[in-house]
Design an enzyme around this catalytic site. Structure first.
Site, mmCIF file in Angstrom:
data_model
loop_
_atom_site.group_PDB
_atom_site.id
_atom_site.type_symbol
_atom_site.label_atom_id
_atom_site.label_comp_id
_atom_site.label_asym_id
_atom_site.label_seq_id
_atom_site.Cartn_x
_atom_site.Cartn_y
_atom_site.Cartn_z
ATOM 1 N N ASP A 289 38.076 43.263 56.280
ATOM 2 C CA ASP A 289 36.852 43.192 55.453
ATOM 3 C C ASP A 289 36.399 41.727 55.488
ATOM 4 O O ASP A 289 35.965 41.267 54.389
ATOM 5 C CB ASP A 289 37.075 43.804 53.843
ATOM 6 C CG ASP A 289 35.950 43.720 53.232
ATOM 7 O OD1 ASP A 289 34.868 43.732 53.847
ATOM 8 O OD2 ASP A 289 35.870 44.144 51.801
ATOM 9 N N ASN B 206 40.501 41.368 42.622
ATOM 10 C CA ASN B 206 40.908 42.784 42.264
ATOM 11 C C ASN B 206 41.660 43.228 43.122
ATOM 12 O O ASN B 206 42.369 44.076 42.686
ATOM 13 C CB ASN B 206 39.246 43.275 42.574
ATOM 14 C CG ASN B 206 39.430 44.966 42.429
ATOM 15 O OD1 ASN B 206 39.769 45.272 41.298
ATOM 16 N ND2 ASN B 206 39.457 45.433 43.566
ATOM 17 N N HIS B 207 41.878 42.727 44.338
ATOM 18 C CA HIS B 207 42.861 43.476 45.409
ATOM 19 C C HIS B 207 43.412 42.371 46.299
ATOM 20 O O HIS B 207 42.895 41.378 46.401
ATOM 21 C CB HIS B 207 42.070 44.730 46.105
ATOM 22 C CG HIS B 207 40.882 43.921 46.623
ATOM 23 N ND1 HIS B 207 39.508 44.317 45.985
ATOM 24 C CD2 HIS B 207 40.411 43.381 47.815
ATOM 25 C CE1 HIS B 207 38.739 43.705 46.876
ATOM 26 N NE2 HIS B 207 39.240 42.956 47.877
ATOM 27 N N ASP C 275 44.415 47.659 44.822
ATOM 28 C CA ASP C 275 44.067 47.100 43.602
ATOM 29 C C ASP C 275 45.308 46.337 42.798
ATOM 30 O O ASP C 275 46.320 46.912 42.587
ATOM 31 C CB ASP C 275 43.519 47.986 42.666
ATOM 32 C CG ASP C 275 41.938 48.143 42.943
ATOM 33 O OD1 ASP C 275 41.463 48.132 44.085
ATOM 34 O OD2 ASP C 275 41.069 48.234 42.171
ATOM 35 N N ARG D 226 33.305 32.181 42.613
ATOM 36 C CA ARG D 226 32.093 33.338 42.628
ATOM 37 C C ARG D 226 33.411 34.413 42.391
ATOM 38 O O ARG D 226 33.877 34.733 43.376
ATOM 39 C CB ARG D 226 31.327 33.212 43.966
ATOM 40 C CG ARG D 226 30.749 34.667 44.010
ATOM 41 C CD ARG D 226 31.163 35.808 44.807
ATOM 42 N NE ARG D 226 30.611 37.032 45.094
ATOM 43 C CZ ARG D 226 30.980 37.974 45.794
ATOM 44 N NH1 ARG D 226 32.408 38.222 46.011
ATOM 45 N NH2 ARG D 226 30.151 38.871 45.622
ATOM 46 N N ASP E 89 34.608 38.049 42.621
ATOM 47 C CA ASP E 89 34.256 39.343 43.494
ATOM 48 C C ASP E 89 34.601 40.640 42.676
ATOM 49 O O ASP E 89 35.607 40.381 41.716
ATOM 50 C CB ASP E 89 35.276 39.266 44.593
ATOM 51 C CG ASP E 89 34.844 40.250 45.573
ATOM 52 O OD1 ASP E 89 33.812 40.236 45.975
ATOM 53 O OD2 ASP E 89 36.059 41.272 45.841
ATOM 54 N N LEU F 245 37.782 44.612 38.652
ATOM 55 C CA LEU F 245 38.777 43.818 38.274
ATOM 56 C C LEU F 245 39.374 44.110 36.948
ATOM 57 O O LEU F 245 40.690 44.225 36.685
ATOM 58 C CB LEU F 245 38.684 42.314 38.496
ATOM 59 C CG LEU F 245 39.479 41.058 37.910
ATOM 60 C CD1 LEU F 245 40.653 41.186 38.649
ATOM 61 C CD2 LEU F 245 38.864 39.819 38.091
ATOM 62 N N GLU G 283 29.946 38.818 40.130
ATOM 63 C CA GLU G 283 29.429 39.954 40.861
ATOM 64 C C GLU G 283 29.502 40.998 40.084
ATOM 65 O O GLU G 283 30.545 41.676 39.771
ATOM 66 C CB GLU G 283 30.286 39.984 42.270
ATOM 67 C CG GLU G 283 29.217 41.359 42.856
ATOM 68 C CD GLU G 283 30.134 41.751 43.994
ATOM 69 O OE1 GLU G 283 29.719 42.355 44.908
ATOM 70 O OE2 GLU G 283 31.424 41.559 44.029
ATOM 71 N N HIS H 16 25.305 38.433 51.239
ATOM 72 C CA HIS H 16 26.136 38.769 52.360
ATOM 73 C C HIS H 16 26.451 40.160 52.492
ATOM 74 O O HIS H 16 27.070 40.607 53.601
ATOM 75 C CB HIS H 16 27.508 37.901 52.388
ATOM 76 C CG HIS H 16 28.349 38.542 51.427
ATOM 77 N ND1 HIS H 16 27.955 38.093 50.099
ATOM 78 C CD2 HIS H 16 29.610 38.952 51.334
ATOM 79 C CE1 HIS H 16 28.742 38.576 49.190
ATOM 80 N NE2 HIS H 16 29.852 39.067 49.822
ATOM 81 N N ASP H 17 26.068 41.000 51.579
ATOM 82 C CA ASP H 17 26.444 42.338 51.459
ATOM 83 C C ASP H 17 25.024 43.103 52.062
ATOM 84 O O ASP H 17 24.072 42.613 52.176
ATOM 85 C CB ASP H 17 26.997 42.910 50.291
ATOM 86 C CG ASP H 17 28.317 42.360 49.975
ATOM 87 O OD1 ASP H 17 29.212 42.472 50.988
ATOM 88 O OD2 ASP H 17 28.636 41.966 48.879
HETATM 89 C C1 GLC Z 1 32.426 42.440 47.082
HETATM 90 C C2 GLC Z 1 32.117 41.596 48.289
HETATM 91 C C3 GLC Z 1 32.132 42.442 49.648
HETATM 92 C C4 GLC Z 1 33.564 43.089 49.467
HETATM 93 C C5 GLC Z 1 33.865 43.868 48.274
HETATM 94 C C6 GLC Z 1 35.426 43.836 48.389
HETATM 95 O O1 GLC Z 1 31.744 43.459 46.651
HETATM 96 O O2 GLC Z 1 30.876 41.209 48.069
HETATM 97 O O3 GLC Z 1 31.720 41.708 50.582
HETATM 98 O O4 GLC Z 1 33.593 43.727 50.614
HETATM 99 O O5 GLC Z 1 33.837 42.857 47.105
HETATM 100 O O6 GLC Z 1 35.948 42.621 48.364
#
Ligand code: GLC
Ligand code: CA
Length: 562
Positions: free
Chosen positions: A65, A107-108, A175, A203, A205, A210, A244, A311-312
Site C-alpha cells: 500500500d 492504525n495498523h 489493525d 500527519r 493516518d 485508529l 486525517e 495523494h489519495d
Molecule cells: C490513509 C492514507 C492512504 C492509506 C490508508 C491506509 O487513508 O491516506 O493512502 O492507503 O490510510 O493506511
C-alpha cells in the site's frame, strides 16, 4: 497583526508541502527517489516558500500500500536511504528554515511486521492482544469497507490460530489494538523517537479508525488522542498533529478536543475540499460559500488544513449521489478516471482541461481560504496523472524536474505520464524561466499568503457579491482586513460589495498592480475577468498599504478571539 504569534503557533499559517521521498528525486541512480536526492532539492523547496514538509511513509515496508504498510516504525526503508541520510536531510531542511512532519501510520501494521508475525503464532502469544481478534466472522457491512476494489470484509480468517483479525483497510494491514496500554506506550515511543530526530509533528493516518476499532472499546477513545498530544507537548511545546479525519463537521470537532483543543492540532477540511470541487464543476460560489459558513471555528490554537488534491483519490464521499455525478461528469467522465465508486484518480490541471487561467484561480482560492494550505508535490507546476498506473498510484508519479524528466539518472521505476502533462511540457526547469508560469504564480500566492496572516488567523466572512459565480470573502484580524474575490465562471463579472467598517479605505491589489477606493458609504465596484481572482488589502487613507497589516502591541499573550 503581531507577527510573533505566527512563530509561536507556526502551524496556523504554515504552507505544508506533501511529498513521497520515493518519487521526489533519485540521488543514487537506481530509479527510486531517496533522501540524498531529496536533500539536494531543499533549496528549491525553500525558494518556493513552503514552510513545512510532510513526508509520506518512508519506513521499511513490503510496499503493498505504497508504504502505508509498515514493518518497522524505527527505521528507514533501505531503498530510500539510511538513518544517517535522514539526519543529514533534517539538518539541511532546518538550516533553510523548513520544518518537517511525517506520516504516522499506527492504525495498523503490515502483516509482515514482526509484531503481527508473533501475534498470529498462537492465541497465547504475548503480542496476541496487540491486534484485534474475533472467534467468529463478524457480519459484513459494506459501508465499513474502505477499499472495495480488493476487499469485501474487514475481517480476515487466520488459519494458523483459528480466529479472525480486524483490518480496516487491506487484509495485509491488521489493525493495532490501542485499547492495549502496551500498544499505546509503543506509539508514544515512536513519536518520541522521530521527534528526537527533529520532526515537528505528524500527519496522523486514519484517525477515526485508529481510536474506534479497538477491543475492548475504550471508555473514551478521545482520551488516547489527548494523552498522545500531551506527551508530545511535554517533549516539544510547538509540535503538532495533523489529522486525517474525514467525518462531518459536527463530529469532527471532537477530534480537535472540542473547546479544549487538546487533541489533533489541525484537521484536513475534507468537507470544504469536496464543496470546492462542486463549486468548480458548477462555476458557482454557493457550494463552497455554504461550507465556509457551516464550518465551525477550530478551538483556540487549532487550525483547519485546506487542500484541493492529495495523494489519495479525490474523495467525494460526503456529497450526495447527484452532486458526485455532477463532478464525475465535469472532471472524470470515464470509468477509468473514477475509483472506489466515490472518487477520482486524477490531478487538478487535467481535470480543469489544462486551462491555466482557471487553474491559477483554483490555487488562488486555496491560498485565500481561511486555514493552512497543503500542497501535494507537483501541484506547483501543474503535473497531471498517469492513468496507466494502478489505482491511486496514478497521481503518485515521479516529480518532473526538467523536459527529460530529471528525476533520475536511470530509468524511473514509476512512470511519468506522456502527452500534454508529460515532462516535455510540464517541468520545473522551464517554469522557473517563465514569469507567467504556474510555478511563479504559486510562489507569489505563497508570498502573499505569508504576508497576510489575517487570512489564516482572522475571522472570515462570506460577503454577498450579488453574482452567483463570484465568491467574495474577507478576513479580519486586529483591525486589519483582506478582501478576496474569485470568479468561478467563464464570463466577465462586475460585482458591488458592501464593506462594513471600511468606508473611504483604499483597497490595494496584491496579485497585480492597482488600487480602488471604497466609497464613503462603504461600497465598492470591482470587475473580474473570466476566472479572475483578486486579493485586496484594505488600508485607511493615512496608512500605507504595506503597514496596514503589521501592527504590534505590547502583549505577549494571544488574543482570545480576534
Ligand atoms: C490513509 C492514507 C492512504 C492509506 C490508508 C491506509 O487513508 O491516506 O493512502 O492507503 O490510510 O493506511
Ligand atoms: Ca535511489
Amino acid at each position: 497583526m503581531r507577527l510573533t504569534y505566527t512563530s509561536d503557533l507556526w502551524w496556523k499559517n504554515a504552507v505544508v508541502y506533501c511529498l513521497d521521498v520515493e518519487t521526489y528525486k533519485d540521488g543514487n541512480g537506481d530509479g527510486i527517489g531517496d533522501f540524498r536526492g531529496l536533500t539536494q532539492q531543499i533549496d528549491y523547496l525553500a525558494g518556493l516558500g513552503v514552510t513545512c514538509l510532510w513526508l509520506m511513509p518512508f519506513y521499511p515496508t513490503p510496499n503493498k500500500d505504497d508504504g502505508y504498510d509498515i514493518t518497522d516504525f524505527y527505521a528507514i526503508d533501505p531503498r530510500l536511504g539510511t538513518l544517517g541520510d535522514f539526519v543529514e536531510f533534517m539538518r539541511t531542511a532546518h538550516d533553510r528554515g523548513l520544518r518537517v512532519i511525517a506520516d504516522l501510520v499506527v492504525n495498523h501494521t503490515s502483516d509482515q511486521h514482526p509484531w503481527f508475525k508473533e501475534a498470529r503464532r498462537s492465541k497465547d502469544s504475548p503480542r496476541r492482544d496487540w491486534y484485534v481478534w474475533s472467534d467468529k466472522k463478524e457480519p459484513d457491512d459494506p459501508g465499513q469497507v474502505v477499499f472495495p476494489d480488493k476487499e469485501n470484509s474487514i475481517w480476515q480468517y487466520d488459519r494458523g490460530s483459528g480466529q479472525y483479525y480486524l483490518h480496516s483497510f487491506y487484509r495485509h494491514q491488521p489493525d493495532l489494538n490501542v485499547a492495549n496500554p502496551e500498544v499505546r506506550d509503543e506509539i508514544a515511543r515512536i513519536l518520541g523517537f522521530w521527534m528526537e530526530l527533529g520532526l515537528s509533528g505528524f500527519r496522523v493516518d486514519a484517525v477515526p479508525f485508529l481510536i474506534e476499532n479497538v477491543e475492548p472499546k475504550l471508555a473514551d477513545p478521545h482520551d488516547f488522542l489527548a494523552d498522545l498530544r500531551a506527551f508530545m507537548t511535554r517533549r516539544q511545546g510547538d509540535s503538532v498533529l495533523l489529522g486525517e479525519v474525514n467525518v462531518p463537521y459536527k463530529e469532527l470537532m471532537g477530534y480537535f478536543g472540542d473547546g479544549l483543543g487538546d487533541q489533533v492540532t489541525m484537521c484536513f477540511d475534507f468537507i470544504g475540499m469536496q464543496r470546492a470541487w462542486l463549486s468548480l464543476a458548477r462555476g458557482e460560489a454557493e457550494p463552497l460559500a455554504s461550507a465556509l459558513k457551516e464550518r465551525p471555528r477550530p478551538p483556540k490554537d487549532c487550525q483547519w488544513a485546506t487542500f484541493l488534491r492529495n495523494h489519495d483519490e479525490l474523495t467525494l464521499d460526503k456529497l450526495t449521489d447527484e452532486e458526485r455525478q455532477e463532478i464525475f461528469q465535469a472532471f472524470g467522465p470515464e470509468e477509468d478516471m473514477q475509483i472506489f465508486g466515490r472518487g477520482l484518480r486524477r490531478r487538478l490541471p487535467p481535470m480543469l482541461g489544462g486551462d491555466l487561467r482557471r487553474i491559477k484561480m483554483a490555487y488562488s482560492l486555496l491560498f485565500s481560504l481561511p486555514g493552512t494550505p497543503v500542497l501535494f508535490y507537483g501541484e506547483e507546476i501543474g503535473m497531471g496523472e498517469n492513468l496507466a498506473a494502478e489505482g491511486r498510484m496514478a497521481v503518485r508519479t515521479p516529480m518532473q524536474w526538467s523536459s527529460e524528466g530529471g528525476f533520475s539518472m536511470h530509468e524511473p521505476v514509476r512512470k511519468m505520464p506522456d502527452g500534454p502533462f508529460g515532462p516535455e511540457r510540464v517541468n520545473v526547469a522551464d517554469q522557473k524561466r517563465q514569469q507567467d508560469s504556474l510555478l511563479r504564480w504559486i510562489q507569489l500566492l505563497i508570498e502573499r499568503y505569508r504576508e497576510c496572516p489575517e487570512l489564516a488567523w482572522g475571522t472570515h466572512t462570506v460577503i454577498d457579491s450579488g453574482s452567483p459565480q463570484v465568491l467574495a470573502h474577507r478576513c479580519d484580524a486586529d483591525g486589519a482586513s483582506v478582501v478576496v474575490l474569485h470568479n468561478l465562471g467563464r464570463t466577465t463579472e462586475e460585482v458591488e460589495l458592501k464593506l462594513d467598517g471600511l468606508a473611504n479605505y483604499q483597497l490595494t491589489d496584491l496579485l497585480v498592480d492597482g488600487t480602488t477606493e471604497v466609497s464613503d458609504k462603504g461600497a465598492v465596484r470591482l470587475p473580474l475577468g473570466p476566472h479572475g481572482c483578486r486579493w485586496l488589502r484594505a488600508s485607511p487613507p493615512e496608512v500605507a498599504p504595506e503597514d496596514a497589516s503589521v501592527k504590534s502591541d505590547s502583549s505577549f499573550t494571544h488574543p482570545r478571539r480576534s
